[in-house]
Design an enzyme around this catalytic site. Structure first.
Site, short mmCIF file in Angstrom:
data_model
loop_
_atom_site.label_atom_id
_atom_site.label_comp_id
_atom_site.label_asym_id
_atom_site.label_seq_id
_atom_site.Cartn_x
_atom_site.Cartn_y
_atom_site.Cartn_z
N HIS A 54 0.82 -1.21 0.00
CA HIS A 54 0.00 0.00 0.00
C HIS A 54 0.85 1.27 0.00
CE1 HIS A 54 -3.81 2.06 0.57
NE2 HIS A 54 -3.28 2.78 1.53
N HIS A 101 -10.30 2.87 -1.12
CA HIS A 101 -10.47 2.47 0.28
C HIS A 101 -11.28 1.18 0.29
CE1 HIS A 101 -10.14 4.47 4.45
NE2 HIS A 101 -8.94 4.36 3.90
N ASN A 102 -10.75 0.19 -0.46
CA ASN A 102 -11.48 -1.03 -0.72
C ASN A 102 -11.58 -1.96 0.49
OD1 ASN A 102 -11.55 -0.08 -3.36
ND2 ASN A 102 -9.77 -1.28 -3.99
#
Length: 751
Positions: A54, A101-102
């Protein structure tokens, strides 16, 4: 004899601890080499966050660097600031970015979506830009059959609406798609667009030994800890155990932070500012320091906290929302503090800038971690990998599809109305009515809809055109071509609205990069994006990679469709030349620009009516797209057309219905005898736009089109409300409205 108990946070930590934190054994060895010693737990926690997928993009950065990242309008190097920045003239710049923002939204839809909106808006205003538009791109499972997908959708839409409405930025556009592959992994991509004077841009940097470092905004809590690591692994049956990793947002606090930040931007009292997003204090201190070639001494016990007794690593990694890091010019502290006091916000000095590039974190004057800033960041010491690729077997299977093998339906009218009721085609009014689209009163496209959202830039006579686009089904069928289509559809939407595209941001949603078939999809998608962006002159200003969007259970692994969402911004130098998509009056002539073919590949019609899920991406030609966009802008600026709407999901039939619904008008058209009727009406071949022309402008229109290299045909004319195809009655526009606008409410009310 007295014994000494080691603080577990500062005791040497081994490879097993590193593994539990998500680091590979070879990464642990690299950390030992960087530090020249064994790291402690706090230091390993720092590296686990900053070297997560990320934050580090370790499995994607090599390919991302192949994208076009330069252009005459770019004002910031791609990926080097909180958001992309392009020059829009008259001393103004546009800052824009899209992020995912899964994973948080998968397990806590409301807060996951809300904090996604908050985070992307902070990326904009930390650059000194005022957000003026929001967009979102959402994917869910089948809401007609899955209660879980309806739960996801309700929570996500309410989270976006509640946060954005309270914060006070209008939603100008978006997209919503449904497919079973998104059942456990919804995709929530949020985009924000802002404007700033070019001489007031704030950089995310730090330099100048002795300059104080402030944390501003909310207090720090335990929400969001290890959020970056959580976003860098698959969704499993135990992912709900990671619920504390989801942040909690406060839009009213963010509104105060916005106003304070923009007031601060009017001074010259600061060196740099950065949002605390993924990895919190760790990320902002390391990235700002690495960019400025400096270090920092940070005293974590000075950070305002919500809970007593927080560990150093918890304070470092917390992703509590509405916080930013500000490096202030020494001697200007009182001036900065007065601004944040005015807005009743925390503004606390927690450290100083140092020479040498080393980050040192203290807790009660005790050194708890010491790491080189450069070793943590993208392009610095963070690892970079090249993963294996393997073409999936389904790709070759898709190429064997033949349209001649698909029977034509007996009742085109029944198919047409069934398509309008498909959740992928039907009106998304149920969604966007929960958003405030009119706050700040700059939205030009709410009452006069256009293919792209349009926002007026007051005092300049200009407007921005903004859009988000991607059809994951196309990308799954052919990742390279499907991504090129996503880029071109975004540009086509902006051109249909009268704008010149000027830059791209992307949100790349894929499965596990360690799966060679997933990584093949990713590498092909990047290649397609690069080719299309170079052809259209739209550099990639930055974006977000979201891997691990797949569900792993004991008996299966289900990745989502590869979904490289394209966010694009364009400029209308004359806002009065904007173009809407709706028919304006009875009698207007309807023309189709672009090439029609016997193509139903990958269409909603093929999947929904025929049940065929294996086919290639639809017809597409990059050169034809470029010529079409240029021609559209010429027609719009010459005022010879009155409406323009691109042909996309659902084909020409849906395009014409949507054009008619705006003002309750119908159409009478004739299909092309050279193309099978179902393909002509429902096929999704690219590079086509329907336009309306007043009869008095027809000669001027024909003169321009005949001088171009863009194919075109006369379809028919606008009616008062009847829908007629090849002299066959297809009902009334109000009949079409019922199915088109009723499908989503019906699905969402099912229990």
């Amino acid at each position: 004899m007295a014994t000494t108990t080691l603080d577990p946070d500062t005791a040497p930590a081994g490879v097993e601890t590193a593994r539990k934190l998500g680091l590979l054994p070879e990464e642990y060895e690299k950390i030992q080499g960087i530090l020249g010693r064994t790291p402690n737990f706090t230091e390993l926690s720092i590296y686990s966050a900053m070297w997560s997928e990320h934050c580090s993009y370790k499995n994607s950065i090599r390919l991302l660097k192949t994208l076009p990242r330069t252009g005459p309008k770019l004002l910031a190097e791609a990926g080097q600031e909180n958001a992309g920045l392009v020059d829009i003239g008259d001393g103004w710049a546009c800052a824009f970015k899209i992020e995912s923002h899964n994973h948080p939204s998968a397990i806590e839809p409301y807060q996951g979506a809300a904090t996604g909106v908050g985070g992307i808006n902070r990326d904009i205003f930390t650059m000194g830009a005022r957000p003026i538009a929001q967009l979102n791109s959402l994917r869910f499972g089948d809401i007609t059959t899955e209660a879980r997908s309806r739960w996801h959708m309700r929570g996500v839409v309410k989270g976006i609406g509640d946060y954005g409405n309270a914060f006070g930025v209008p939603v100008l556009g978006g997209e919503v798609y449904f497919d079973p592959c998104y059942t456990s992994n919804p995709l929530v991509n949020a985009m924000s667009v802002g404007i700033v004077r070019t001489d007031r841009v704030i950089s995310a940097t730090s330099h100048g030994a002795g300059n104080p470092v402030f944390i501003v905004g909310s207090a720090t809590g335990k929400d969001g800890i290890h959020g970056a690591s959580f976003a860098s692994k698959d969704i499993t049956d135990t992912s709900m155990d990671d619920l504390p990793a989801v942040q909690v947002g406060d839009p009213f606090m963010e509104k105060l932070l916005l106003e304070a930040s923009l007031e601060l931007a009017q001074t010259d009292a600061i060196i740099g500012m950065q949002d605390m997003g993924a990895a919190g204090i760790t990320c902002s201190t390391s990235e700002m320091s690495a960019k400025g070639g400096a270090g920092m001494d940070i005293h974590l016990d000075r950070v305002p906290t919500r809970q007593p007794g927080m560990h150093a690593w918890e304070i470092l990694l917390s992703e509590s929302q509405e916080r930013m890091l500000v490096v202030v010019k020494k001697g200007r502290e009182a001036e900065v503090k007065a601004i944040f006091d005015k807005w009743d916000l925390n503004c606390v000095a927690i450290g100083t800038v140092t020479d040498g590039g080393t980050l040192r974190y203290f807790m009660h004057d005790r050194l708890v971690a010491e790491v080189p800033a450069e070793s943590l960041v993208l392009g610095g010491g963070a690892p970079v990998y090249e993963r294996a690729v393997k073409e999936p077997a389904y790709y070759a299977e898709n190429q064997r599809f033949r349209v001649a093998d698909v029977p034509e339906p007996d009742d085109l009218r029944a198919v047409a109305y069934d398509l309008l009721a498909s959740p992928n085609i039907a009106s998304k009014r149920w969604v966007y009515e929960q958003y405030d689209s009119m706050v700040r009163t700059n939205n030009m496209s709410t009452n006069a809809p256009s293919d792209a959202g349009l926002v007026l830039l007051r005092d300049t006579g200009k407007a921005l055109a903004v859009t988000v686009d991607c059809n994951g089904r196309y990308v799954h069928a052919d990742p390279r071509k499907g991504t090129m289509i996503a880029v071109c559809e975004a540009a086509r939407n902006i051109a249909c609205s009268g704008g010149d595209p000027c830059g791209v941001t992307n949100c790349l949603n894929f499965g596990n990069p360690y799966d060679p078939e997933v990584y093949w999809q990713f590498s092909e998608a990047i290649a397609g994006m690069g080719e299309a962006c170079r052809a259209l002159g739209t550099p990639v200003t930055g974006g977000n990679v979201s891997f691990y969007n797949q569900t792993v259970s004991a008996d299966s692994t289900v990745p989502v469709f590869p979904t490289p969402t394209i966010g694009m911004v364009g400029v209308l130098n004359d806002a009065t030349k904007r173009m809407g998509l709706g028919f304006r009056s009875k009698g207007e002539l309807i023309y189709l620009l672009g090439r029609s073919t016997d193509d139903i590949a990958c269409s909603e019609y093929l999947v929904r009516y025929h049940g065929i899920r294996r086919s290639p991406a639809p017809y597409f030609d990059l050169e034809e797209e470029g010529r079409l966009h240029t021609m559209l802008l010429m027609l719009i600026r010459s005022s010879v057309i009155t409406a323009a709407h691109d042909v996309s999901d659902g084909g020409l039939w849906v395009t014409l219905v949507e054009m008619g619904l705006v003002n309750g008008l119908g159409f009478d058209i004739v299909t092309d005898s050279e193309v099978r009727p179902d393909a002509f009406l429902f096929g999704e071949g690219q590079g086509r736009v329907a336009v309306a022309v007043n009869e008095e402008q027809e000669n001027a229109f024909l003169d321009m089109m005949r001088a171009s290299r863009v194919p075109f045909i006369l379809l028919g004319h606008v009616t008062k409300g009847k829908l007629v195809v090849d002299d066959e009655p297809f009902g009334l526009i109000e009949d079409a409205r019922k199915g088109y606008e009723g499908a989503l409410p019906k699905a969402m009310n099912e229990q």
